[in-house]
Design a protein around this motif. Structure first.
Motif, PDB file in Angstrom:
ATOM      1  N   GLU A   7       0.628  71.894  18.233  1.00 25.84           N
ATOM      2  CA  GLU A   7       0.797  71.875  19.678  1.00 25.84           C
ATOM      3  C   GLU A   7      -0.065  70.789  20.302  1.00 25.84           C
ATOM      4  OE1 GLU A   7      -0.243  75.725  20.962  1.00 25.84           O
ATOM      5  OE2 GLU A   7       1.442  76.744  19.974  1.00 25.84           O
ATOM      6  N   ARG A  57      -5.509  68.067  21.869  1.00 25.74           N
ATOM      7  CA  ARG A  57      -6.519  67.827  22.898  1.00 25.74           C
ATOM      8  C   ARG A  57      -7.858  68.453  22.494  1.00 25.74           C
ATOM      9  NH1 ARG A  57      -4.233  65.568  27.287  1.00 25.74           N
ATOM     10  NH2 ARG A  57      -2.036  66.015  27.776  1.00 25.74           N
ATOM     11  N   TYR A  58      -7.808  69.637  21.929  1.00 27.19           N
ATOM     12  CA  TYR A  58      -9.038  70.275  21.442  1.00 27.19           C
ATOM     13  C   TYR A  58      -9.694  69.414  20.362  1.00 27.19           C
ATOM     14  CZ  TYR A  58      -7.963  74.756  23.748  1.00 27.19           C
ATOM     15  OH  TYR A  58      -7.734  75.736  24.676  1.00 27.19           O
ATOM     16  N   LEU A 110     -14.330  72.667  27.608  1.00 22.81           N
ATOM     17  CA  LEU A 110     -12.922  73.069  27.640  1.00 22.81           C
ATOM     18  C   LEU A 110     -12.715  74.447  28.255  1.00 22.81           C
ATOM     19  CD1 LEU A 110     -11.896  71.859  24.062  1.00 22.81           C
ATOM     20  CD2 LEU A 110     -11.194  70.819  26.235  1.00 22.81           C
ATOM     21  N   LEU A 130      -1.904  71.092  22.849  1.00 21.64           N
ATOM     22  CA  LEU A 130      -3.218  71.653  23.177  1.00 21.64           C
ATOM     23  C   LEU A 130      -4.173  71.552  21.987  1.00 21.64           C
ATOM     24  CD1 LEU A 130      -4.886  73.079  25.339  1.00 21.64           C
ATOM     25  CD2 LEU A 130      -4.060  75.268  24.440  1.00 21.64           C
ATOM     26  N   GLN A 131      -3.657  71.776  20.790  1.00 23.67           N
ATOM     27  CA  GLN A 131      -4.494  71.628  19.588  1.00 23.67           C
ATOM     28  C   GLN A 131      -5.047  70.212  19.470  1.00 23.67           C
ATOM     29  OE1 GLN A 131      -1.363  73.410  16.833  1.00 23.67           O
ATOM     30  NE2 GLN A 131      -3.228  73.841  15.680  1.00 23.67           N
TER      31      GLN A 131
END
Length: 324
Positions: free
Chosen positions: A2, A7-8, A25, A4-5
């Protein structure tokens, strides 16, 4: 995997400290750790390795970080550009004008005078809405195209326009129709225009039979214009073929020529506006010379608040021209 992953991962890769990244975050440290571990499992490589009390990127992690940073940056840039594109698209009113163009153009000019920032994109094509989405369509109804859902309809007679100046000699109108010589020929010289002039000058607005003007030179729209097709089709049903003295593919030129009294022609009662000096209109006695203008707020281009407002304004201008 994803977005989001990713970005993390990029945030942890920059700080090389899970706790600090979790605080930035605004996620829990266990959740962030699990997201990174899941990404490593999906990729099949180790992205981080322990270093003292913190972590650092592995060689594979550094390679992946550089490539992913570019990709995520492109996604963010595209998202911002999409927002600007949608804002700009929503500010433009796209109109496909196939009929009654002078009403639409006048309405656009008046609207722009009141709203200087308004933007318009105007095309004129029977197939434009199928190729390029538009917000508003103005066209003459024909059997070829179904009526647009929710369209407003404006019905008008097609009148006869002719010079009002009559000569010394007149030509008696024929009892019926007869076929005329080819396009551009002018049998009978000026006498045939005199008959048309007298019919209008003396008729005082009464209906005129086309038999009275069948020998006159007609000014017509060229090509496959719907109004010309309608008029020629109705004439054919009467056994009458107009002698075309002049034709143009530009409606404004045709209006000008008839308005100047240079020939007779068919003139929509409302949508073409006032006739020029030296000519006047009369209803046509024979049936079938009528058309319907369809003004539709299409949804091909999606929602558009500016188009909604202008559509209401445009309908008011049509209603005013029709004296509704």
């Amino acid at each position: 995997m994803e977005l989001l992953q990713l970005r993390y991962f990029l945030e942890v890769a920059e700080s090389e400290h899970v706790t600090h990244s979790a605080q930035k975050l605004r996620v829990s440290q266990p959740s962030l750790t699990q997201a990174i571990s899941r990404l490593e499992r999906e990729l099949g490589v180790q992205l981080f390795e322990p270093e003292g009390r913190g972590i650092r990127l592995t060689e594979a992690g550094r390679f992946y970080s550089k490539r992913i940073a570019k990709a995520v940056g492109e996604i963010d840039s595209a998202t911002s550009e999409l927002a600007r594109f949608d804002e700009e698209r929503s500010s433009i009113v796209r109109i496909n004008v196939v009929s009654a163009s002078n009403i639409v153009v006048d309405a656009v000019a008046e609207w722009r005078a009141q709203h200087p920032a308004a933007k318009f994109q105007i095309v004129s094509s029977e197939t434009a809405s199928k190729i390029e989405p538009c917000d508003i369509e103005v066209r003459m109804q024909t059997g070829k195209t179904p009526e647009a859902k929710g369209a407003c309809l404006f019905k008008e007679r097609i009148m006869l326009a002719a010079p009002t100046t009559s000569g010394d000699e007149t030509e008696e109108p024929d009892a019926g129709f007869r076929d005329n010589p080819g396009r551009g020929e002018r049998p009978g010289g000026e006498e045939r225009d005199i008959a048309a002039s007298d019919a209008l000058a003396n008729g005082r607005g009464e209906a005129i039979s086309l038999a009275q003007v069948q020998n006159s030179g007609f000014i017509m729209l060229a090509g496959s214009r719907n109004i010309s097709n309608l008029c020629l089709s109705q004439c054919a049903k009467l056994g009458f073929r107009p002698t075309i003295a002049f034709e143009s593919d530009n409606p404004s030129v045709v209006r000008k020529m008839i308005g100047l009294g240079l020939g007779v022609g068919f003139w929509p009662e409302h949508s073409w506006g006032e006739l020029g000096a030296g000519a006047r209109l009369a209803p046509i006695l024979e049936p079938g010379f009528v058309r319907t203008i369809e003004v539709a707020r299409t949804r091909h281009g999606g929602s558009n608040e500016q188009a909604d407002k202008f559509y209401s304004f445009l309908l008011q201008r049509f209603e005013a021209r029709w004296n509704i």
